[in-house]
Design a protein around this motif. Structure first.
Motif, PDB file in Angstrom:
ATOM      1  N   GLY A 157       4.751   4.278  -3.066  1.00 53.56           N
ATOM      2  CA  GLY A 157       4.183   3.176  -2.304  1.00 53.56           C
ATOM      3  C   GLY A 157       2.896   3.590  -1.623  1.00 53.56           C
ATOM      4  O   GLY A 157       2.744   4.743  -1.225  1.00 53.56           O
ATOM      5  N   GLY A 158       1.980   2.641  -1.498  1.00 52.39           N
ATOM      6  CA  GLY A 158       0.707   2.908  -0.837  1.00 52.39           C
ATOM      7  C   GLY A 158       0.394   1.935   0.270  1.00 52.39           C
ATOM      8  O   GLY A 158      -0.770   1.780   0.656  1.00 52.39           O
ATOM      9  N   GLY A 159       1.422   1.256   0.793  1.00 48.50           N
ATOM     10  CA  GLY A 159       1.215   0.343   1.905  1.00 48.50           C
ATOM     11  C   GLY A 159       0.479  -0.931   1.509  1.00 48.50           C
ATOM     12  O   GLY A 159       0.329  -1.252   0.332  1.00 48.50           O
ATOM     13  N   ALA A 160      -0.003  -1.629   2.527  1.00 48.04           N
ATOM     14  CA  ALA A 160      -0.643  -2.919   2.306  1.00 48.04           C
ATOM     15  C   ALA A 160      -1.965  -2.790   1.559  1.00 48.04           C
ATOM     16  O   ALA A 160      -2.408  -3.734   0.907  1.00 48.04           O
ATOM     17  N   ILE A 161      -2.601  -1.631   1.633  1.00 46.94           N
ATOM     18  CA  ILE A 161      -3.909  -1.465   1.004  1.00 46.94           C
ATOM     19  C   ILE A 161      -3.773  -1.200  -0.493  1.00 46.94           C
ATOM     20  O   ILE A 161      -4.409  -1.847  -1.319  1.00 46.94           O
ATOM     21  N   VAL A 162      -2.931  -0.249  -0.862  1.00 45.53           N
ATOM     22  CA  VAL A 162      -2.805   0.150  -2.265  1.00 45.53           C
ATOM     23  C   VAL A 162      -1.735  -0.646  -2.989  1.00 45.53           C
ATOM     24  O   VAL A 162      -1.874  -0.980  -4.166  1.00 45.53           O
ATOM     25  N   GLY A 163      -0.652  -0.968  -2.307  1.00 44.38           N
ATOM     26  CA  GLY A 163       0.425  -1.728  -2.929  1.00 44.38           C
ATOM     27  C   GLY A 163       1.611  -0.863  -3.291  1.00 44.38           C
ATOM     28  O   GLY A 163       1.773   0.259  -2.804  1.00 44.38           O
ATOM     29  N   PHE A 164       2.444  -1.396  -4.164  1.00 41.85           N
ATOM     30  CA  PHE A 164       3.709  -0.743  -4.523  1.00 41.85           C
ATOM     31  C   PHE A 164       3.727  -0.401  -6.006  1.00 41.85           C
ATOM     32  O   PHE A 164       3.266  -1.154  -6.851  1.00 41.85           O
ATOM     33  N   GLY A 165       4.348   0.737  -6.319  1.00 45.70           N
ATOM     34  CA  GLY A 165       4.642   1.092  -7.695  1.00 45.70           C
ATOM     35  C   GLY A 165       3.522   1.835  -8.392  1.00 45.70           C
ATOM     36  O   GLY A 165       2.353   1.733  -8.022  1.00 45.70           O
TER      37      GLY A 165
END
Length: 222
Positions: A167-175
């Motif tokens: 996960g990369g949080g709200a900036i990068v996203g998931f997966g």
């Protein structure tokens, strides 16, 4: 067990984004949290309203498992599935439905490395039920297809969604789908996937959505 983290994300400019997210995580790591709702006026002695008691009916847990290099290099997704099977939960009260894909190799022989499949746990065994038409787990169509399948083929009183991977949080996203250039799902794409499901259009909502992934406990994600 040390993973080669530099292979996690190959998308352009995401290294800088991860650095920013990590700095934010460190800044807020000392914050405490409360479960439930604060209803008291005196904030020094808050009154906590207890969350509602979960239904005693059938629960369906949908696990969107983008296994990525966590599986191909270390077998971590297979290990988690084994723990689910060995947990001795009551199958009369809980259905566990797993979308397994996103890895170039699976350590679990019951999972097909060449496709994105839906599996359920039945009598403490992993059983393949369905092969998704969409195999790229970084696409909203794939997440939507999985949720639709789980909803239409597993009847329950309560539905929950667990998303498993990097996960990369709200900036990068998931997966980080290892088979598709380590692409990820943004928060907007996840929202579009959920709102486009038959589950949502029938007026339902998940009891909870959880992330078994780093950095996804951000306010912006919620």
């Amino acid at each position: 067990m040390k993973l080669k983290m530099k292979r996690i994300m190959k998308m352009k400019n995401r290294g800088l984004a991860f650095a920013l997210v990590l700095s934010l995580a460190c800044s807020f790591s000392g914050c405490a949290s409360l479960t439930g709702k604060i209803t008291g006026k005196d904030q020094t002695t808050p009154v906590i309203e207890e969350p509602p008691v979960q239904s005693d009916g059938k629960q369906v847990l949908l696990v969107y498992m983008v296994a990525s290099n966590l599986e191909s290099e270390a077998g971590m997704a297979s290990e988690d599935i084994s723990e689910m099977i060995e947990s001795n939960y009551d199958e009369e009260k809980l259905d566990v439905v797993i979308c397994a894909g996103g890895a170039s190799y699976w350590w679990n022989d019951d999972i097909d490395s060449d496709s994105c499949g839906v599996y359920s746990i039945q009598n403490k065994e992993l059983v393949k039920e369905y092969e998704l038409k969409n195999e790229d787990m970084s696409r909203e169509d794939t997440l939507r297809e999985f949720i639709n399948y789980g909803y239409q083929n597993h009847e329950g009183d309560v539905y929950d969604l667990l998303m498993w991977d990097h996960g990369g949080g709200a900036i990068v996203g998931f997966g980080a789908d290892e088979n598709y250039g380590y692409e990820s799902l943004s928060m907007v794409e996840i929202d579009d996937a959920l709102s486009g499901t038959k589950f949502y259009n029938d007026g339902n909502k998940f009891d909870w959505i959880g992330f078994d992934a780093c950095l996804m406990g951000m306010l912006e994600v919620a």
